[in-house]
Every structure is written in C-alpha cells, then in structure tokens.
Motif scaffolding. Structure first.
Motif, PDB file in Angstrom:
ATOM      1  N   UNK A  43      11.747   7.600   1.427  1.00  0.00           N
ATOM      2  CA  UNK A  43      12.959   7.338   0.661  1.00  0.00           C
ATOM      3  C   UNK A  43      14.136   7.026   1.572  1.00  0.00           C
ATOM      4  N   UNK A  44      14.242   7.727   2.684  1.00  0.00           N
ATOM      5  CA  UNK A  44      15.383   7.544   3.578  1.00  0.00           C
ATOM      6  C   UNK A  44      15.216   6.374   4.542  1.00  0.00           C
ATOM      7  N   UNK A  62      20.176   3.542  -8.513  1.00  0.00           N
ATOM      8  CA  UNK A  62      19.724   3.464  -9.905  1.00  0.00           C
ATOM      9  C   UNK A  62      18.427   4.236 -10.105  1.00  0.00           C
ATOM     10  N   UNK A  63      17.478   4.065  -9.179  1.00  0.00           N
ATOM     11  CA  UNK A  63      16.200   4.768  -9.302  1.00  0.00           C
ATOM     12  C   UNK A  63      16.404   6.269  -9.176  1.00  0.00           C
ATOM     13  N   UNK A  64      17.280   6.678  -8.264  1.00  0.00           N
ATOM     14  CA  UNK A  64      17.573   8.106  -8.119  1.00  0.00           C
ATOM     15  C   UNK A  64      18.190   8.647  -9.407  1.00  0.00           C
ATOM     16  N   UNK A  65      19.136   7.900  -9.967  1.00  0.00           N
ATOM     17  CA  UNK A  65      19.744   8.329 -11.234  1.00  0.00           C
ATOM     18  C   UNK A  65      18.683   8.486 -12.311  1.00  0.00           C
ATOM     19  N   UNK A  66      17.756   7.566 -12.364  1.00  0.00           N
ATOM     20  CA  UNK A  66      16.677   7.636 -13.354  1.00  0.00           C
ATOM     21  C   UNK A  66      15.789   8.854 -13.104  1.00  0.00           C
ATOM     22  N   UNK A  67      15.432   9.086 -11.851  1.00  0.00           N
ATOM     23  CA  UNK A  67      14.546  10.201 -11.518  1.00  0.00           C
ATOM     24  C   UNK A  67      15.200  11.553 -11.804  1.00  0.00           C
ATOM     25  N   UNK A  68      16.499  11.646 -11.653  1.00  0.00           N
ATOM     26  CA  UNK A  68      17.199  12.916 -11.883  1.00  0.00           C
ATOM     27  C   UNK A  68      17.107  13.362 -13.342  1.00  0.00           C
ATOM     28  N   UNK A  91      10.907  -1.540  -2.392  1.00  0.00           N
ATOM     29  CA  UNK A  91       9.844  -1.156  -3.327  1.00  0.00           C
ATOM     30  C   UNK A  91       9.250   0.202  -2.963  1.00  0.00           C
ATOM     31  N   UNK A  92       9.063   0.438  -1.678  1.00  0.00           N
ATOM     32  CA  UNK A  92       8.518   1.725  -1.239  1.00  0.00           C
ATOM     33  C   UNK A  92       9.519   2.840  -1.525  1.00  0.00           C
ATOM     34  N   UNK A  93      10.767   2.601  -1.231  1.00  0.00           N
ATOM     35  CA  UNK A  93      11.785   3.626  -1.480  1.00  0.00           C
ATOM     36  C   UNK A  93      11.895   3.922  -2.978  1.00  0.00           C
ATOM     37  N   UNK A  94      11.791   2.872  -3.788  1.00  0.00           N
ATOM     38  CA  UNK A  94      11.806   3.074  -5.238  1.00  0.00           C
ATOM     39  C   UNK A  94      10.623   3.929  -5.670  1.00  0.00           C
ATOM     40  N   UNK A 136       0.846  -1.198   0.000  1.00  0.00           N
ATOM     41  CA  UNK A 136       0.000   0.000   0.000  1.00  0.00           C
ATOM     42  C   UNK A 136       0.881   1.248   0.000  1.00  0.00           C
ATOM     43  N   UNK A 137       1.938   1.232   0.810  1.00  0.00           N
ATOM     44  CA  UNK A 137       2.832   2.386   0.857  1.00  0.00           C
ATOM     45  C   UNK A 137       3.453   2.651  -0.509  1.00  0.00           C
ATOM     46  N   UNK A 138       3.885   1.582  -1.176  1.00  0.00           N
ATOM     47  CA  UNK A 138       4.532   1.748  -2.479  1.00  0.00           C
ATOM     48  C   UNK A 138       3.570   2.356  -3.491  1.00  0.00           C
ATOM     49  N   UNK A 139       2.343   1.870  -3.532  1.00  0.00           N
ATOM     50  CA  UNK A 139       1.384   2.380  -4.519  1.00  0.00           C
ATOM     51  C   UNK A 139       0.865   3.765  -4.145  1.00  0.00           C
ATOM     52  N   UNK A 140       0.857   4.083  -2.879  1.00  0.00           N
ATOM     53  CA  UNK A 140       0.510   5.442  -2.466  1.00  0.00           C
ATOM     54  C   UNK A 140       1.594   6.424  -2.898  1.00  0.00           C
TER      55      UNK A 140
END
Length: 440
Positions: free
Chosen positions: A195-196, A236-242, A202-205, A171-175
């Motif tokens: 994130x931290x 990797x996800x952070x790099x993608x989001x940037x 999955x939630x952090x992603x 639920x946290x991830x989809x929220x």
C-alpha cells in the motif's frame, strides 16, 4: 452498436464476439471488463451461463442453442487468456472468469498447466494452485492467485504473501485481492508494504481493499495512515475500505475526507460513513451514529446531502437506508433541503419500518414551509400506502399549524382506517386537540 449499449442490454453474445474479433486492444479490454461486470451484477442469472454442462436433455432446440451460445463465453475468455497479444486484455479475461466462479478459473489452470483437476478434492486443487504460483507464465500465476482467494484457505496465505513481491504487477494485485478474500491477519504487514511503496496504483488499490476485508485493528491502523495519500485513487479506495469497520474509530478520518479536493473521494466518504453505521454491532450502533452526526457538523451540505439522498432512495440494504434517513435529519442545509425532503417523503412508504420511522423523524426537523401541504395531501390520498400516511401524520403533529388541525379534524370524521384515525388524534393532541388553537 456501442459497448455502452451492449453493457446496458446485457448482450453477452455480441460482447463475446467483440472480444474475440476486434483488432483494437482497448475495445477488447473494455469488452472483457463488461463481461466480468455482468457476471458480478445481481441482475445476471448465473444459471443462464452453463460451463461444461450437458444441455442435450432439453426438448427445446432453441433453448439448447441458447445454452450453447452462453457457455461459449467461457471458452472465448479462456482462449483470450492463453492467446491474446495484449497483457491487459489477458488480465481482464482472468478477472472476468474469476467473477464467474471457481470452475471457470479451473479451466484456465487446466489449460495453461496442461493438467486436469476435474473433480479433485479442494485441498488437491489448492495445492495445484500454490504450485502454479511459481510458474514462469504470469497469466498462470494470476489465475492461481485468484483461485486461491476463491478457495479461502488460510494455509495459502504464506504463498500469496510471497507473490506480493512478484515482478509482474498484475500478479501482485491479484495476490493482494486473494489475501483479502481469505481474511488472514498474517498478510497485514506485507499488504502495508504494498500500500505504501508499490509503484502500481492497481496493486496499492488491491492492498487497501484487502486490508478492509481483513478488518483487524492492525489493518485499520494501516488504512488510517494512508488516508492522506497524495494519489486520489488511493484516498478514494481507503475511504471505501474504511466503511467495512463497524466502530467509531474511522469516523473522524471519513469526515475529514468529506473536505477532500476530489469529489469522488468526498462521495465515497459519505457512503462509507453510512456503511460504518450499518456495520456497527448493535451495542455500539447508538454511539457510532451519534459520533458520526457530531462530526458531520463540520461538513458542507452539498457534499453530504445528495449522496445520503441517493443511498436512501436507491440502496437495496435496509440498514444503509435507515442510517441515511437518520443522518439526513442531522445535516440539513437550506440549499439542498428540497433534495432531502423528496427522498425522506418517498421513504415514508419504505418496506422497512425503521427506515420509514427515521425518515419521519428527520422530516420533523425540516423548516420547509411547503412540507405541511405536501404531507397533508399524502394523508388524504386513498391510493397512498397506509404506512406512509400514518408516518405523515406523525410528522404533521410536529410541524403542523392551523391548516393541519382543520384537515385532521375532517380526517378523524371521514376515515375508515382505525390506524389513520388514531394517528390523526395523536397529531391533533400535539397541536392543541380537537377544536384547539393549534400552531399559528
């Protein structure tokens, strides 16, 4: 037949049967994920999968049967959400329905809450979803969060932020994803906490993706701080989001990630650098591009050139191809020069004029001795696109020698195309003119 083969063939019918009948939860999970991926892919024709539509008007019995088979995929996914014994499979089915669209998610909400939203107004549907966020069944909370993200109303942000502390990580991830879809800056602080500190990757992603979608300066600051996370997936996800921020601020961090120990992080950073250039406002694009090129001087060619060549040859977006072509001319290295050359020569015939021009400019910076012969062959090839031949002449004017001068003199006399004749004259003028000494 393997799931890989079914995915490659887009065989929804067999994938659906596998999801419904397999006794192995890992196989059911993968089948649901593949179905969702097919819904999301650009090649999938959404009109081919009808939800609740009357197909009886068709005069072709075979078409009616095919439509019925396709619509049954949604029925099976809904049944999977409500009945499957494995929570990961249930979550994957919700995600697949989400990727298919809002109407499919409504089916889940209706089924689990025993309501009938039908043709209700959007605000009524949104209110029903908000109420469902407090249900004791996590599957209903998940579907409601995804549905609110689809609706995109910022009035739902406080309720979704509250669900970021849900006891169920699914639920946290989809929220988190829903907060990103809505794009409301109110969610940044709560997403930063997830994130931290969230124990679920999955939630952090999801939080990192959401911050990239929100795109504010505050969201960018959070992502920059997380770029050195100890978890490879998060880096990797952070790099993608940037890559979603069209300004120079993320460039230094992305270049630093080009030296990451993990190859997937390095490749993602290259793609994001190109996205950063592509997303930059027109008035800033020159500064952002030059900043990226300056910083890339510290990167190794094997980390940069293959991904850039891949973007140039495979990306469907013209801005991405343009910037990849431009950057290749600034980060060339001897080891990967053939890779860069092949991609750039192919790009001379790109439908986008600027991509072709950038490719020509970058080729002119190459030192490959075989390039001259390759471009001369292209110039005199009558089957090659005229635009590519013209761009090759431009490059030859920069790198050509006596062989080029001789060949172009012949081309001036033999060609019937004014554009090629003018290009050949221009190249010859740079090489010393007709009958000139040329470059040795």
């Amino acid at each position: 037949m393997s799931l890989y083969q079914l995915e490659r063939d887009g065989d929804l019918e067999t994938l659906t049967e596998t999801l419904e009948r397999s006794g192995n939860p890992s196989i059911r999970l993968r089948a649901a994920q593949i179905i969702g991926g097919l819904f999301e892919s650009e090649d999938f024709d959404d009109d081919d999968l009808l939800v609740g539509e009357d197909t009886s008007i068709s005069t072709d019995p075979e078409l009616n049967e095919a439509d019925s088979d396709r619509s049954s995929v949604i029925d099976v996914l809904v049944s999977t959400v409500t009945d499957d014994s494995n929570k990961k499979v249930r979550a994957a089915a919700i995600d697949a329905l989400d990727k298919h669209g809002a109407e499919s998610l409504e089916r889940v909400i209706d089924e689990l809450s025993e309501t009938d939203l039908g043709s209700a107004a959007e605000w009524v549907t949104a209110q029903a979803y908000v109420e469902s966020l407090s249900d004791n069944r996590p599957e209903l909370r998940m579907a409601a969060a995804s549905g609110l993200g689809r609706i995109g109303d910022s009035k739902a942000t406080p309720a979704l932020v509250k669900r970021l502390s849900d006891p169920d990580s699914r639920v946290r991830a989809r929220s988190a994803v829903a907060c990103g879809r809505i794009g409301d800056p109110q969610a940044v602080e709560a997403l930063e906490d997830r994130l931290h500190d969230d124990p679920s990757v999955d939630v952090r992603r999801g939080a990192a993706d959401a911050l990239g979608e929100i795109g504010t300066e505050g969201a960018l600051s959070v992502l920059l701080e997380a770029a050195d996370d100890e978890t490879v997936t998060i880096r990797r996800v952070v790099a993608d989001a940037l890559g979603q921020f069209g300004n120079v601020t993320p460039v230094d961090t992305l270049v630093r990630l080009l030296g990451d120990d993990d190859e997937t992080v390095r490749r993602t950073a290259v793609f994001s650098l190109v996205e950063t250039l592509s997303n930059a406002p027109p008035q800033q694009s020159h500064d952002v591009r030059n900043a990226a090129a300056d910083r890339l001087g510290s990167a190794t060619a094997d980390d940069v050139i293959p991904p850039l060549a891949e973007i140039l040859t495979e990306s469907s977006g013209a801005p991405q191809r343009r910037n990849a072509a431009w950057l290749l001319g600034r980060v060339l290295g001897d080891e990967y020069e053939p890779t860069a050359r092949t991609a750039l020569v192919d790009a001379l015939s790109d439908d986008d004029t600027m991509t072709a021009q950038f490719a020509a400019t970058s080729l002119a910076r190459l030192s490959d001795p075989s390039l001259e012969s390759e471009l001369l062959e292209l110039c005199i090839d009558p089957s090659a696109p005229l635009e590519a031949r013209s761009k090759a002449l431009f490059v030859l004017g920069k790198i050509g020698g006596e062989k080029t001068r001789s060949e172009l003199e012949d081309l001036v006399d033999s060609t019937e195309h004014d554009e090629l004749r003018e290009g050949a004259f221009s190249a010859l003028s740079k090489l010393g003119g007709l009958g000139g000494g040329g470059r040795q």
